[in-house]
Design a protein around this motif. Structure first.
Motif, PDB file in Angstrom:
ATOM      1  N   TYR A 378      78.517  66.294  17.874  1.00 12.31           N
ATOM      2  CA  TYR A 378      79.305  65.164  18.552  1.00 12.31           C
ATOM      3  C   TYR A 378      78.478  64.156  18.986  1.00 12.31           C
ATOM      4  CZ  TYR A 378      81.606  62.654  22.533  1.00 12.31           C
ATOM      5  OH  TYR A 378      82.076  61.756  23.408  1.00 12.31           O
ATOM      6  N   VAL A 379      77.230  64.812  19.647  1.00 13.26           N
ATOM      7  CA  VAL A 379      76.326  63.633  20.264  1.00 13.26           C
ATOM      8  C   VAL A 379      75.367  63.017  19.351  1.00 13.26           C
ATOM      9  CG1 VAL A 379      74.327  63.481  21.903  1.00 13.26           C
ATOM     10  CG2 VAL A 379      76.471  64.635  22.539  1.00 13.26           C
ATOM     11  N   GLY A 380      74.817  64.126  18.189  1.00 10.65           N
ATOM     12  CA  GLY A 380      74.154  63.801  17.005  1.00 10.65           C
ATOM     13  C   GLY A 380      74.410  62.907  16.243  1.00 10.65           C
ATOM     14  N   ILE A 381      75.981  62.865  15.775  1.00 12.58           N
ATOM     15  CA  ILE A 381      76.232  61.743  14.852  1.00 12.58           C
ATOM     16  C   ILE A 381      76.840  60.400  15.520  1.00 12.58           C
ATOM     17  CG2 ILE A 381      76.730  63.570  13.358  1.00 12.58           C
ATOM     18  CD1 ILE A 381      79.890  63.092  14.137  1.00 12.58           C
ATOM     19  N   GLY A 382      76.724  60.351  16.931  1.00 12.07           N
ATOM     20  CA  GLY A 382      76.970  59.168  17.597  1.00 12.07           C
ATOM     21  C   GLY A 382      76.142  58.198  17.177  1.00 12.07           C
ATOM     22  N   SER A 383      76.466  56.868  17.928  1.00 15.60           N
ATOM     23  CA  SER A 383      75.698  55.663  17.703  1.00 15.60           C
ATOM     24  C   SER A 383      74.694  55.302  18.880  1.00 15.60           C
ATOM     25  CB  SER A 383      76.436  54.456  17.146  1.00 15.60           C
ATOM     26  OG  SER A 383      75.722  53.195  17.251  1.00 15.60           O
ATOM     27  N   GLY A 384      73.486  55.198  18.551  1.00 15.18           N
ATOM     28  CA  GLY A 384      72.664  55.123  20.070  1.00 15.18           C
ATOM     29  C   GLY A 384      72.472  56.245  20.536  1.00 15.18           C
ATOM     30  N   THR A 385      72.720  57.336  20.312  1.00 12.68           N
ATOM     31  CA  THR A 385      72.726  58.786  21.160  1.00 12.68           C
ATOM     32  C   THR A 385      71.174  59.441  21.049  1.00 12.68           C
ATOM     33  OG1 THR A 385      73.363  59.992  19.200  1.00 12.68           O
ATOM     34  CG2 THR A 385      75.142  59.248  20.711  1.00 12.68           C
ATOM     35  N   SER A 386      71.112  60.278  22.070  1.00 15.12           N
ATOM     36  CA  SER A 386      69.764  60.955  22.178  1.00 15.12           C
ATOM     37  C   SER A 386      70.162  62.416  22.605  1.00 15.12           C
ATOM     38  CB  SER A 386      68.706  60.279  22.884  1.00 15.12           C
ATOM     39  OG  SER A 386      69.075  60.343  24.215  1.00 15.12           O
ATOM     40  N   THR A 404      72.626  64.326  11.289  1.00 17.26           N
ATOM     41  CA  THR A 404      72.294  63.717  12.708  1.00 17.26           C
ATOM     42  C   THR A 404      71.308  62.937  12.826  1.00 17.26           C
ATOM     43  OG1 THR A 404      71.586  65.589  13.530  1.00 17.26           O
ATOM     44  CG2 THR A 404      73.602  65.536  13.628  1.00 17.26           C
ATOM     45  N   GLY A 405      71.206  61.884  13.897  1.00 19.61           N
ATOM     46  CA  GLY A 405      70.230  61.229  14.186  1.00 19.61           C
ATOM     47  C   GLY A 405      69.158  62.070  15.019  1.00 19.61           C
ATOM     48  N   PRO A 406      69.393  62.111  16.414  1.00 19.94           N
ATOM     49  CA  PRO A 406      68.933  62.929  17.123  1.00 19.94           C
ATOM     50  C   PRO A 406      68.643  64.390  16.424  1.00 19.94           C
ATOM     51  CG  PRO A 406      70.605  61.784  18.398  1.00 19.94           C
ATOM     52  CD  PRO A 406      70.828  61.813  16.790  1.00 19.94           C
ATOM     53  N   PRO A 407      67.550  65.221  16.977  1.00 24.33           N
ATOM     54  CA  PRO A 407      67.664  66.475  16.491  1.00 24.33           C
ATOM     55  C   PRO A 407      68.475  67.269  17.171  1.00 24.33           C
ATOM     56  CG  PRO A 407      65.837  66.036  18.066  1.00 24.33           C
ATOM     57  CD  PRO A 407      66.518  64.820  17.712  1.00 24.33           C
ATOM     58  N   SER A 408      69.290  68.193  15.950  1.00 19.10           N
ATOM     59  CA  SER A 408      70.392  68.823  16.799  1.00 19.10           C
ATOM     60  C   SER A 408      70.493  70.417  16.388  1.00 19.10           C
ATOM     61  CB  SER A 408      71.550  68.401  15.808  1.00 19.10           C
ATOM     62  OG  SER A 408      71.167  68.586  14.422  1.00 19.10           O
ATOM     63  N   GLY A 409      69.123  71.014  16.381  1.00 23.18           N
ATOM     64  CA  GLY A 409      69.056  72.488  16.234  1.00 23.18           C
ATOM     65  C   GLY A 409      69.194  73.174  17.749  1.00 23.18           C
ATOM     66  N   ALA A 410      69.144  74.409  17.626  1.00 25.25           N
ATOM     67  CA  ALA A 410      69.261  75.243  18.626  1.00 25.25           C
ATOM     68  C   ALA A 410      68.241  75.125  19.675  1.00 25.25           C
ATOM     69  CB  ALA A 410      69.667  76.725  18.292  1.00 25.25           C
ATOM     70  N   TYR A 411      68.150  75.911  20.797  1.00 27.01           N
ATOM     71  CA  TYR A 411      66.950  75.442  21.623  1.00 27.01           C
ATOM     72  C   TYR A 411      66.158  76.902  21.845  1.00 27.01           C
ATOM     73  CZ  TYR A 411      70.393  71.560  22.109  1.00 27.01           C
ATOM     74  OH  TYR A 411      71.137  70.411  22.013  1.00 27.01           O
ATOM     75  N   LEU A 412      65.100  76.664  22.156  1.00 26.25           N
ATOM     76  CA  LEU A 412      64.341  77.966  22.510  1.00 26.25           C
ATOM     77  C   LEU A 412      63.627  77.722  23.756  1.00 26.25           C
ATOM     78  CD1 LEU A 412      63.143  80.654  21.321  1.00 26.25           C
ATOM     79  CD2 LEU A 412      61.052  79.522  20.743  1.00 26.25           C
ATOM     80  N   TRP A 413      63.999  78.199  24.783  1.00 24.35           N
ATOM     81  CA  TRP A 413      63.704  77.984  26.207  1.00 24.35           C
ATOM     82  C   TRP A 413      62.500  79.156  26.533  1.00 24.35           C
ATOM     83  CZ3 TRP A 413      67.328  74.665  28.568  1.00 24.35           C
ATOM     84  CH2 TRP A 413      68.386  74.346  27.988  1.00 24.35           C
ATOM     85  N   GLY A 414      61.584  78.361  27.283  1.00 21.61           N
ATOM     86  CA  GLY A 414      60.430  78.974  27.605  1.00 21.61           C
ATOM     87  C   GLY A 414      60.425  79.825  28.783  1.00 21.61           C
ATOM     88  N   VAL A 434      67.592  70.264  28.566  1.00 26.71           N
ATOM     89  CA  VAL A 434      68.092  69.488  27.366  1.00 26.71           C
ATOM     90  C   VAL A 434      68.869  68.539  27.957  1.00 26.71           C
ATOM     91  CG1 VAL A 434      69.086  69.635  25.177  1.00 26.71           C
ATOM     92  CG2 VAL A 434      67.665  71.620  26.024  1.00 26.71           C
ATOM     93  N   THR A 435      68.860  67.348  27.484  1.00 26.72           N
ATOM     94  CA  THR A 435      69.543  66.262  27.890  1.00 26.72           C
ATOM     95  C   THR A 435      70.179  65.342  26.768  1.00 26.72           C
ATOM     96  OG1 THR A 435      68.059  65.603  29.808  1.00 26.72           O
ATOM     97  CG2 THR A 435      69.437  63.814  29.039  1.00 26.72           C
ATOM     98  N   PHE A 436      71.632  65.459  26.834  1.00 24.92           N
ATOM     99  CA  PHE A 436      72.306  64.663  25.699  1.00 24.92           C
ATOM    100  C   PHE A 436      72.809  63.246  26.299  1.00 24.92           C
ATOM    101  CE2 PHE A 436      73.032  69.254  25.924  1.00 24.92           C
ATOM    102  CZ  PHE A 436      72.971  69.399  24.560  1.00 24.92           C
ATOM    103  N   ALA A 437      72.447  62.306  25.729  1.00 21.32           N
ATOM    104  CA  ALA A 437      72.677  60.766  26.249  1.00 21.32           C
ATOM    105  C   ALA A 437      73.541  60.314  25.108  1.00 21.32           C
ATOM    106  CB  ALA A 437      71.462  60.244  26.522  1.00 21.32           C
ATOM    107  N   TYR A 438      74.662  59.558  25.632  1.00 24.27           N
ATOM    108  CA  TYR A 438      75.699  59.115  24.705  1.00 24.27           C
ATOM    109  C   TYR A 438      76.127  57.537  25.521  1.00 24.27           C
ATOM    110  CZ  TYR A 438      78.990  59.078  20.723  1.00 24.27           C
ATOM    111  OH  TYR A 438      79.515  58.717  19.667  1.00 24.27           O
ATOM    112  N   PRO A 439      75.121  56.676  25.579  1.00 19.03           N
ATOM    113  CA  PRO A 439      75.319  55.477  26.184  1.00 19.03           C
ATOM    114  C   PRO A 439      76.930  54.818  25.937  1.00 19.03           C
ATOM    115  CG  PRO A 439      73.365  55.603  25.519  1.00 19.03           C
ATOM    116  CD  PRO A 439      74.129  56.459  24.806  1.00 19.03           C
ATOM    117  N   ALA A 440      77.154  54.724  24.832  1.00 15.93           N
ATOM    118  CA  ALA A 440      78.698  54.320  24.423  1.00 15.93           C
ATOM    119  C   ALA A 440      79.595  54.859  24.881  1.00 15.93           C
ATOM    120  CB  ALA A 440      78.774  54.019  22.744  1.00 15.93           C
ATOM    121  N   HIS A 441      79.408  56.184  25.359  1.00 16.44           N
ATOM    122  CA  HIS A 441      80.598  56.990  25.796  1.00 16.44           C
ATOM    123  C   HIS A 441      80.239  57.216  27.323  1.00 16.44           C
ATOM    124  CE1 HIS A 441      82.542  58.557  21.916  1.00 16.44           C
ATOM    125  NE2 HIS A 441      82.505  57.172  21.758  1.00 16.44           N
TER     126      HIS A 441
END
Length: 609
Positions: A378-386, A404-414, A434-441
């Motif tokens: 949802y975030v990855g395919i949005g416009s202006g997201t990160s 997707t625009g931003p990298p959308s794979g799973a996370y490896l936590w240290g 991990v931060t999901f930013a969706y300014p338009a929303h």
């Protein structure tokens, strides 16, 4: 005239004129350099090598890092999706998981045991047919600036150098070295840096002679620990005597000066022979032109305990090891089967203590968890997201979403810390945000520092959750540090133990706190499955998505492995369903944004949001 000479001329002119002029001279860049030790004379059965790099600018290659692979010179050695290498690691600043840390000065170091033959994807790779090398290169780039190739040379299969691999006692070495004492091998004894998992390292003793049921080695190791009034403790020239039926003894010269003062010690022993250990020996085996015998167990004798000034008691275990001497194997060595030889002394391979995961030894780990795939989409395919990762978490290519625009794979936590009791009961804290930013929303959502608590097949996942919203959003900001976020079910998880590591894969995760996400999801919502890996400091953790500890060569041969994160259709359907609230929608009105409504969307049959 060179730039440096121009600088000297300008500086001299400035001094003559009385003006302070400092020409800006660019510093010569440090060229990347890789060393591998040892790179020759490697035991085909396995030798620990140390690979070091200098001059690798952390900001170079756009900060993507550098690749390290060990294996044959296959066509895909530099490819992002290169497969089936014996070793494959990513070198970068801010390394997490199994990545190799790169410091601010461009230095890195990695130790690993390599073999002359390994199997990957059903193919046997042998250094006899395709010579192996250590390859270092710029990760995911055609630029060759950082490329280097260091050939590895193994001894002929079956050959073994004569000598004795034996470290006296690991806890003794650890006591001296960790306390600030000194250890000095000399006269034919050296540190056995090829021995895996047993730092501080044991020793290699040179072969001297054999005959009359004995094999003699030469060399001495001297310990000092002045803070504990150990002024000198020296062990030298070990000798193995075979008694038949797998029995034997180890004799060595022992001398010491303890207690009192350095100039007037209270306890002194002049170096002299002592039967230090009773041995249990395995059956001899032919190793080229030599005979190899493994020491299955070694127990301190009463005389040996006295020679240790009673630091240890009779019957306590000493190190195991391996002796190699010229000859032909047959029955268990006795006085009639041990040949006399004056073969030139060389070094030997070693046998070492196993790497074991215990409450005291666990020192590393990681968590592979992508939160929720449908939310990443949802975030990855949005416009202006990160989607950004920081503070010790890596966005992998595992379970990534196409388009997707931003990298959308799973996370490896240290890894941060752990309280470990057993494979079924532990609490471990991980690093990263991990931060999901969706300014338009109108929102920015952060998830950080997950903590996993497991006991009796169940568990909890805690995390820091922060939701930032802008004016007009349907939810106020939320900040819940350390909130109990999700429930864990390990009933169907795959637990793999061995070689000092633990992997628990396929942990079911369900949301336990709707308030943390402004009720975007309901309690009980299925989140992505998780994998927890823990390891002792001596262990090599498998790469993301690998099949667990001890999976063998090739399990982590991709720097970002091409692994199916979703093992079955049930997991693949963890996207939003009729119980999910989409975040919110905004439409452009004139020059500004107007909030329309929060939409509850029911997907059409067979459709994934």
């Amino acid at each position: 005239m060179s730039l440096r000479r121009w600088g000297a001329v300008l500086a001299g002119a400035a001094l003559v004129a009385g003006a302070a002029v400092t020409p800006a001279l660019a510093a010569d860049p440090v060229a990347p350099k890789v060393t591998v030790a040892p790179a020759t004379g490697l035991d085909p059965a396995g030798t620990k090598i140390v690979v070091k790099g200098t001059g690798f600018d952390p900001a170079a290659n756009d900060g993507k890092g550098f690749g390290l692979r060990v294996g044959p010179a296959k066509a895909d050695v530099r490819d992002r999706a290169g497969k089936d290498f014996q070793v494959s690691r990513l070198i970068k600043k801010g390394a997490v998981g199994s990545q190799i840390p790169l410091d601010d000065n461009g230095n890195w170091e990695y130790s690993v045991t390599v073999k002359a033959e390994y199997v990957a994807s059903g193919t046997t790779y042998s250094a006899k047919k395709q010579p192996f090398s250590v390859f270092v290169f710029g990760w995911d780039t055609p630029v060759l600036t950082w490329d280097s190739t260091t050939p590895l040379k193994f001894t002929e299969a079956g050959d073994a150098a004569t000598g004795l691999a034996w470290g006296l006692r690991h806890s003794w070495r650890n006591y001296v070295t960790r306390g600030g004492g000194t250890v000095t091998p000399s006269n034919g004894a050296t540190l056995d840096t090829a021995a895996p998992n047993v730092e501080p390292y044991p020793y290699k003793w040179k072969y001297e002679s054999s005959g009359e049921g004995t094999v003699s080695y030469t060399g001495q190791v001297t310990y000092t620990f002045e803070a504990h009034t150990i002024w000198d403790f020296t062990i030298a020239d070990p000798r193995i005597t075979f008694g038949g039926d797998g029995a034997g003894t180890l004799t060595a010269k022992v001398g010491y000066a303890f207690y009192g003062t350095k100039t007037a010690p209270e306890k002194v022993r002049t170096p002299s022979d002592v039967v230090l250990a009773d041995l249990k020996l395995k059956a001899p085996a032919q190793a080229g032109d030599n005979v190899a015998v493994d020491i299955e167990s070694a127990k301190l004798t009463a005389a040996g305990a006295a020679a240790f000034a009673d630091f240890y008691k009779p019957g306590e275990a000493l190190d195991t090891g391996r002796l190699v001497f010229p000859g032909k194997s047959g029955p268990a060595p006795t006085s009639s089967t041990v040949p006399t030889s004056s073969a030139p002394p060389t070094t030997t391979t070693s046998s070492s203590a196993p790497c074991v995961l215990t409450p005291d030894s666990v020192k590393q780990g990681n968590l592979l968890w992508g939160f929720k795939q449908s939310f990443r989409r949802y975030v990855g395919i949005g416009s202006g997201t990160s989607i950004t990762a920081s503070d010790g978490v890596e966005i992998t290519d595992i379970d990534k979403i196409d388009g997707t625009g931003p990298p959308s794979g799973a996370y490896l936590w240290g890894f941060d810390s752990v309280q470990y009791k057993s494979a079924t009961e532990f609490t471990t804290q991980f690093r990263g945000k991990v931060t999901f930013a969706y300014p338009a929303h109108s929102f920015e959502l952060s998830i950080g520092r997950p903590k996993v608590v497991v006991a009796q097949g169940k568990g909890k996942l805690f995390a820091d959750v922060e939701l930032k919203t802008t004016s007009g959003a349907p939810s106020p900001p939320i900040s819940q540090p350390g909130v109990e976020l999700a429930s864990l079910d390990l009933a169907a998880a795959k637990t793999t133990e061995g070689a000092g590591a633990l992997s628990v894969a396929g942990i079911k995760v369900t949301l336990g706190n709707a308030e943390a996400f402004a009720k975007f999801y309901k309690v009980g919502e299925v989140l992505d499955e998780a994998t927890v890996s823990l390891g002792a400091s001596c262990a090599h953790l498998p790469g993301p998505g690998a099949s667990g500890p001890g999976a063998g060569p090739g399990v982590s041969d991709d720097l970002v492995p091409d692994v199916k994160y979703r093992p079955d259709s049930a997991l693949a359907s963890t996207g939003a369903d009729s119980g999910m609230w989409l975040l919110w929608g905004l439409v452009l009105v004139g020059a500004g944004l107007a909030l329309v409504l929060v939409v509850r969307r029911r997907p059409a049959p067979g459709q994934r949001p």
